[in-house]
Design a protein around this motif. Structure first.
Motif, PDB file in Angstrom:
ATOM      1  N   UNK A   1      44.854  31.782  34.683  1.00 14.63           N
ATOM      2  CA  UNK A   1      43.519  31.601  34.158  1.00 14.63           C
ATOM      3  C   UNK A   1      43.032  30.151  33.860  1.00 14.63           C
ATOM      4  N   UNK A   2      43.848  29.348  34.084  1.00 12.98           N
ATOM      5  CA  UNK A   2      43.531  27.602  34.275  1.00 12.98           C
ATOM      6  C   UNK A   2      43.055  27.429  35.397  1.00 12.98           C
ATOM      7  N   UNK A   3      43.221  28.205  36.520  1.00 12.82           N
ATOM      8  CA  UNK A   3      42.724  28.026  38.000  1.00 12.82           C
ATOM      9  C   UNK A   3      41.460  28.783  37.887  1.00 12.82           C
TER      10      UNK A   3
ATOM     11  N   UNK B   1      40.782  36.032  39.870  1.00 11.93           N
ATOM     12  CA  UNK B   1      40.933  35.679  38.605  1.00 11.93           C
ATOM     13  C   UNK B   1      39.565  35.583  37.936  1.00 11.93           C
ATOM     14  N   UNK B   2      38.630  35.376  38.422  1.00 11.14           N
ATOM     15  CA  UNK B   2      37.053  35.494  37.740  1.00 11.14           C
ATOM     16  C   UNK B   2      36.907  36.941  37.533  1.00 11.14           C
ATOM     17  N   UNK B   3      37.094  37.842  38.421  1.00 10.65           N
ATOM     18  CA  UNK B   3      36.900  39.298  38.306  1.00 10.65           C
ATOM     19  C   UNK B   3      37.583  39.763  37.141  1.00 10.65           C
ATOM     20  N   UNK B   4      38.878  39.498  37.267  1.00 11.02           N
ATOM     21  CA  UNK B   4      39.727  39.835  35.985  1.00 11.02           C
ATOM     22  C   UNK B   4      39.401  39.430  34.924  1.00 11.02           C
ATOM     23  N   UNK B   5      38.905  38.150  34.858  1.00 12.05           N
ATOM     24  CA  UNK B   5      38.618  37.821  33.493  1.00 12.05           C
ATOM     25  C   UNK B   5      37.183  38.530  32.779  1.00 12.05           C
ATOM     26  N   UNK B   6      36.262  38.818  33.916  1.00 11.77           N
ATOM     27  CA  UNK B   6      35.050  39.389  33.638  1.00 11.77           C
ATOM     28  C   UNK B   6      35.560  40.637  33.298  1.00 11.77           C
ATOM     29  N   UNK B   7      36.174  41.268  33.855  1.00 12.59           N
ATOM     30  CA  UNK B   7      36.506  42.952  33.454  1.00 12.59           C
ATOM     31  C   UNK B   7      37.101  43.061  32.132  1.00 12.59           C
ATOM     32  N   UNK B   8      38.000  42.084  31.858  1.00 13.56           N
ATOM     33  CA  UNK B   8      38.705  42.144  30.517  1.00 13.56           C
ATOM     34  C   UNK B   8      37.740  41.772  29.282  1.00 13.56           C
TER      35      UNK B   8
END
Length: 108
Positions: free
Chosen positions: A8-10, A15-22
């Motif tokens: 998540x540091x990159x 990663x952005x999709x997973x971050x937004x879903x969570x």
């Protein structure tokens, strides 16, 4: 081979999709929803758009999980020796019978 790891540091699209879903999932789980207490209100409105947001989130989660399943299935093709160190998804995919994992399991 272990399953995918997300740094998540990159920043990349996955990663952005997973971050937004969570983020959206946790926000919806913690939101106060009047419809939980006043179900008759459901026929008139959704003041905080909880149902609309959940309905938009479900296909995104399904797409993400199906992508992980497809990636693991590719590892399982004959000739790939990548299953020396199986992860939880590999175990789920190895189940047979009624326990067999498929995209249909994601039907909500």
């Amino acid at each position: 081979m272990d399953g995918p790891r997300y740094n998540f540091s990159c920043s990349n699209s996955e990663v952005e999709e997973l971050r937004e879903i969570v983020r959206e999932g946790f926000e919806l789980l913690g939101a106060f929803n009047w419809l939980d207490h006043l179900s008759w209100l459901n026929y008139f409105c959704d003041p905080f758009q909880i149902k609309k947001r959940c309905s938009a989130l479900i296909p995104r989660v399904k797409k993400f999980v199906i992508g992980i399943i497809k990636e693991h299935r590719l590892k399982r093709l004959p000739g790939n020796n990548l299953l020396d160190n199986p992860d939880f998804m590999d175990v789920l995919l190895s189940l047979g019978g009624e326990e067999k994992l498929s995209e249909n399991v994601l039907s909500i």
